[in-house]
Motif scaffolding. Structure first.
Motif, PDB file in Angstrom:
ATOM      1  N   PRO A 324       0.831  -1.212   0.000  1.00 32.95           N
ATOM      2  CA  PRO A 324       0.000   0.000   0.000  1.00 32.95           C
ATOM      3  C   PRO A 324       0.861   1.255   0.000  1.00 32.95           C
ATOM      4  O   PRO A 324       2.049   1.218   0.339  1.00 32.95           O
ATOM      5  CB  PRO A 324      -0.802  -0.115   1.308  1.00 32.95           C
ATOM      6  N   MET A 325       0.265   2.362  -0.382  1.00 34.44           N
ATOM      7  CA  MET A 325       0.973   3.629  -0.383  1.00 34.44           C
ATOM      8  C   MET A 325       1.433   3.969   1.036  1.00 34.44           C
ATOM      9  O   MET A 325       0.619   3.992   1.964  1.00 34.44           O
ATOM     10  CB  MET A 325       0.040   4.740  -0.902  1.00 34.44           C
ATOM     11  N   PRO A 326       2.737   4.208   1.233  1.00 36.66           N
ATOM     12  CA  PRO A 326       3.212   4.533   2.583  1.00 36.66           C
ATOM     13  C   PRO A 326       2.702   5.882   3.053  1.00 36.66           C
ATOM     14  O   PRO A 326       2.437   6.784   2.250  1.00 36.66           O
ATOM     15  CB  PRO A 326       4.740   4.518   2.431  1.00 36.66           C
ATOM     16  N   ALA A 327       2.597   6.024   4.358  1.00 35.57           N
ATOM     17  CA  ALA A 327       2.050   7.249   4.937  1.00 35.57           C
ATOM     18  C   ALA A 327       2.864   8.465   4.542  1.00 35.57           C
ATOM     19  O   ALA A 327       2.310   9.546   4.308  1.00 35.57           O
ATOM     20  CB  ALA A 327       1.989   7.114   6.460  1.00 35.57           C
ATOM     21  N   ALA A 328       4.191   8.308   4.439  1.00 37.26           N
ATOM     22  CA  ALA A 328       5.043   9.451   4.094  1.00 37.26           C
ATOM     23  C   ALA A 328       4.720   9.965   2.698  1.00 37.26           C
ATOM     24  O   ALA A 328       4.671  11.175   2.463  1.00 37.26           O
ATOM     25  CB  ALA A 328       6.515   9.057   4.189  1.00 37.26           C
ATOM     26  N   ALA A 329       4.473   9.052   1.749  1.00 36.77           N
ATOM     27  CA  ALA A 329       4.154   9.466   0.379  1.00 36.77           C
ATOM     28  C   ALA A 329       2.769  10.090   0.306  1.00 36.77           C
ATOM     29  O   ALA A 329       2.526  11.012  -0.481  1.00 36.77           O
ATOM     30  CB  ALA A 329       4.235   8.271  -0.560  1.00 36.77           C
ATOM     31  N   GLU A 340      -6.882  10.118  -0.319  1.00 37.21           N
ATOM     32  CA  GLU A 340      -7.683   9.562   0.761  1.00 37.21           C
ATOM     33  C   GLU A 340      -8.516   8.368   0.317  1.00 37.21           C
ATOM     34  O   GLU A 340      -8.802   7.476   1.116  1.00 37.21           O
ATOM     35  CB  GLU A 340      -8.569  10.654   1.360  1.00 37.21           C
ATOM     36  N   ARG A 341      -8.907   8.317  -0.950  1.00 38.41           N
ATOM     37  CA  ARG A 341      -9.715   7.192  -1.427  1.00 38.41           C
ATOM     38  C   ARG A 341      -8.938   5.883  -1.439  1.00 38.41           C
ATOM     39  O   ARG A 341      -9.536   4.802  -1.501  1.00 38.41           O
ATOM     40  CB  ARG A 341     -10.272   7.484  -2.820  1.00 38.41           C
ATOM     41  N   PHE A 342      -7.591   5.951  -1.365  1.00 36.42           N
ATOM     42  CA  PHE A 342      -6.765   4.738  -1.403  1.00 36.42           C
ATOM     43  C   PHE A 342      -6.061   4.468  -0.072  1.00 36.42           C
ATOM     44  O   PHE A 342      -5.063   3.755  -0.035  1.00 36.42           O
ATOM     45  CB  PHE A 342      -5.732   4.854  -2.526  1.00 36.42           C
ATOM     46  N   LEU A 343      -6.566   5.045   1.006  1.00 34.66           N
ATOM     47  CA  LEU A 343      -5.993   4.812   2.320  1.00 34.66           C
ATOM     48  C   LEU A 343      -6.961   3.976   3.165  1.00 34.66           C
ATOM     49  O   LEU A 343      -8.053   3.644   2.731  1.00 34.66           O
ATOM     50  CB  LEU A 343      -5.707   6.150   3.012  1.00 34.66           C
ATOM     51  N   GLY A 344      -6.561   3.651   4.387  1.00 34.24           N
ATOM     52  CA  GLY A 344      -7.441   2.915   5.288  1.00 34.24           C
ATOM     53  C   GLY A 344      -7.046   1.464   5.428  1.00 34.24           C
ATOM     54  O   GLY A 344      -6.088   0.981   4.817  1.00 34.24           O
ATOM     55  N   PRO A 345      -7.799   0.723   6.250  1.00 32.32           N
ATOM     56  CA  PRO A 345      -7.432  -0.675   6.544  1.00 32.32           C
ATOM     57  C   PRO A 345      -7.473  -1.591   5.334  1.00 32.32           C
ATOM     58  O   PRO A 345      -6.788  -2.617   5.307  1.00 32.32           O
ATOM     59  CB  PRO A 345      -8.477  -1.086   7.592  1.00 32.32           C
ATOM     60  N   ALA A 347      -6.609  -0.674   2.247  1.00 32.06           N
ATOM     61  CA  ALA A 347      -5.898   0.070   1.209  1.00 32.06           C
ATOM     62  C   ALA A 347      -5.346  -0.857   0.141  1.00 32.06           C
ATOM     63  O   ALA A 347      -4.771  -1.909   0.449  1.00 32.06           O
ATOM     64  CB  ALA A 347      -4.763   0.874   1.837  1.00 32.06           C
ATOM     65  N   PRO A 348      -5.502  -0.489  -1.132  1.00 34.76           N
ATOM     66  CA  PRO A 348      -4.941  -1.304  -2.217  1.00 34.76           C
ATOM     67  C   PRO A 348      -3.433  -1.130  -2.302  1.00 34.76           C
ATOM     68  O   PRO A 348      -2.862  -0.209  -1.704  1.00 34.76           O
ATOM     69  CB  PRO A 348      -5.623  -0.727  -3.462  1.00 34.76           C
ATOM     70  N   THR A 349      -2.792  -2.001  -3.045  1.00 30.70           N
ATOM     71  CA  THR A 349      -1.367  -1.826  -3.314  1.00 30.70           C
ATOM     72  C   THR A 349      -1.180  -0.698  -4.322  1.00 30.70           C
ATOM     73  O   THR A 349      -2.121  -0.285  -5.003  1.00 30.70           O
ATOM     74  CB  THR A 349      -0.755  -3.109  -3.879  1.00 30.70           C
ATOM     75  N   GLU A 355      -3.450   0.514 -11.641  1.00 33.79           N
ATOM     76  CA  GLU A 355      -4.382  -0.192 -12.512  1.00 33.79           C
ATOM     77  C   GLU A 355      -5.772   0.455 -12.458  1.00 33.79           C
ATOM     78  O   GLU A 355      -6.469   0.523 -13.465  1.00 33.79           O
ATOM     79  CB  GLU A 355      -4.469  -1.665 -12.100  1.00 33.79           C
ATOM     80  N   GLU A 356      -6.166   0.937 -11.288  1.00 36.92           N
ATOM     81  CA  GLU A 356      -7.454   1.628 -11.173  1.00 36.92           C
ATOM     82  C   GLU A 356      -7.455   2.898 -12.024  1.00 36.92           C
ATOM     83  O   GLU A 356      -8.433   3.184 -12.734  1.00 36.92           O
ATOM     84  CB  GLU A 356      -7.734   1.962  -9.703  1.00 36.92           C
TER      85      GLU A 356
END
Length: 457
Positions: A324-329, A340-345, A347-349, A355-356
């Motif tokens: 998943p996207m690291p918090a720092a990035a 924000e749409r790609f964060l959370g428990p 979270a996609p890679t 690909e999305e």
């Protein structure tokens, strides 16, 4: 479903994809006024509520430099100034609403107030302002030679900007200030044209908007941005908001905006929530899926990553694709909605994010299949999310012919859209005949001279 859906047609002020097609490179396109006039007339003939032209000064950058792929493959590198088109489109149409984006970071409130008041006059009340803090802020900051302002500070500035704009629109001229009396030679009553005094955290003003009130007085106010700060701005000022996400996230965003608007005394129905509608239609579901797969196959991962960088300033290709996207990035001061749409428990890679974007961009999955299947899917999403309508995205070639020729007739056959647009102004198109001006529950109404006098008593 009994509600009548609002239909807005989305087009950013950039090249239609026909230039990539053999034998079609010389068709009228984004630098041809006739292209835009024809588009507006087709939108009007189809019965759309409005045409929305997105705009931005920004472009994809990483580490303070433009991304070469953006230039090579046209990621926001074929734009014209949408605001410059509006007078021509107003003259070419008579009922179609016209909405443009102007960033609160790029233009000062008196400029915005005069532009939209003038255009509201020219269109006889059909103008809307999409209030945004801008997209691709890093590129825009470079262009204007300014530091990149933190995300939440940009929204605080936008709040101050809209407040001053509303004061100029609603507060300068009393409703009966314009006299035009030939016998006395009086143009306007000076006692009813007042200076606006504003001393905000970002903007100050003591002056008068010299253009008399237009049909709507204040243009219909739109907003696009689903971050927490964006939803707060929408709930405070917007009359319609554009949203794009998957079903669950859309339902949560719409519920949150309605809750916030109700808490502000505006009512749950004060903001029309319009969701992105991308329609991929064919004679059979198999043909539609095959055509969509072929379209995706023609988009490289690099192109998708560049598009993501345009909205967020994040270089996905520099990250571990299988995590998943690291918090720092993710800690970016560019756009937050598409972070924000790609964060959370769940979270996609990073690979899945790319690909999305390769498949769907910022707009979510398309409605796919025969026209009946696609409209079934669209109706289901409206019911799942409590949305009020669609901001329709272009067909694969960048136009709207499929939607005009196939989807609109099916929506009309099912009684899902208006047979005729109510009223003559854009606000009436959305809220019903007679709803020409901001309602009394809108914060802008408090700046009217009558309201100010009542408050002082």
């Amino acid at each position: 479903m009994t509600k009548k859906l609002a239909i807005g047609m989305f087009q950013n002020g950039r090249a239609r994809g026909t230039w990539r097609m053999p034998g079609r490179a010389d068709e009228p396109n984004f630098t041809d006024l006739e292209y835009w006039v024809d588009l507006a007339r087709r939108c009007e003939a189809a019965g759309a509520d409005f045409l929305f032209l997105a705009d931005s000064y920004g472009y994809p950058t990483l580490d303070g430099a433009v991304i070469p792929t953006a230039i090579e493959r046209d990621v926001q590198f074929s734009t014209v100034d949408s605001q410059m088109l509006m007078s021509a489109l107003a003259a070419a149409t008579s009922t179609l609403g016209l909405v443009t984006t102007v960033s609160t970071m790029a233009e000062k409130p008196p400029i915005v107030a005069r532009q939209y008041r003038s255009l509201d006059h020219f269109s006889k009340g059909r103008m809307g302002w999409n209030v945004v803090t801008g997209s691709a802020q890093a590129g825009s900051a470079l262009l204007f030679g300014e530091p990149l302002m933190p995300h939440d500070d940009r929204y605080a500035l936008a709040d101050d900007h809209v407040q001053l704009s509303l004061k100029l629109w609603e507060g300068c001229w009393a409703d009966d200030a314009l006299v035009k009396d030939a016998d006395t030679g009086i143009w306007a009553d000076p006692g009813k044209v007042q200076e606006v005094v504003h001393d905000g955290p970002y903007f100050s003003s003591r002056g008068v908007l010299v253009t008399p009130p237009s049909p709507q007085v204040t243009p219909t106010l739109f907003q696009a941005g689903a971050s927490s700060a964006g939803r707060e701005l929408a709930a405070t000022y917007a009359e319609a908001v554009f949203l794009a996400a998957e079903s669950k996230a859309l339902a949560e965003q719409i519920s949150d905006i309605r809750r916030r608007a109700e808490e502000k005394g505006r009512g749950r129905d004060a903001v029309k929530c319009l969701i992105a509608g991308t329609f991929r239609i064919a004679d059979t579901e198999e043909e539609a899926r095959r055509a969509h797969a072929e379209q995706i196959a023609g988009i490289s991962l690099e192109f998708a990553a560049t598009t993501y960088a345009y909205f967020t300033g994040i270089d996905l290709l520099s990250l571990d694709l299988d995590k998943p996207m690291p918090a720092a990035a993710a800690n970016t001061d560019n756009g937050r909605t598409n972070v924000e749409r790609f964060l959370g428990p769940d979270a996609p890679t990073v690979r899945e994010i790319i690909e999305e974007f390769r498949a769907n961009g910022v707009m979510g999955k398309p409605f796919l299949g025969t026209v009946e299947q696609a409209v079934d899917q669209a109706v289901a999403l409206i019911e799942e999310t409590d949305a009020d309508g669609f901001l329709v995205q272009p067909d694969p070639d960048g136009g709207h012919d499929i939607f005009f020729d196939k989807v609109m007739p099916e929506l009309r056959r099912r009684g899902l859209i208006k047979d005729e647009l109510p009223g003559t102004t854009l606000r009436e198109h959305l809220f019903g005949e007679g709803c020409v001006r901001l309602p009394d529950t809108h914060p802008g109404a408090a700046f009217r001279q009558s309201a100010m006098a009542a408050a002082a008593r």
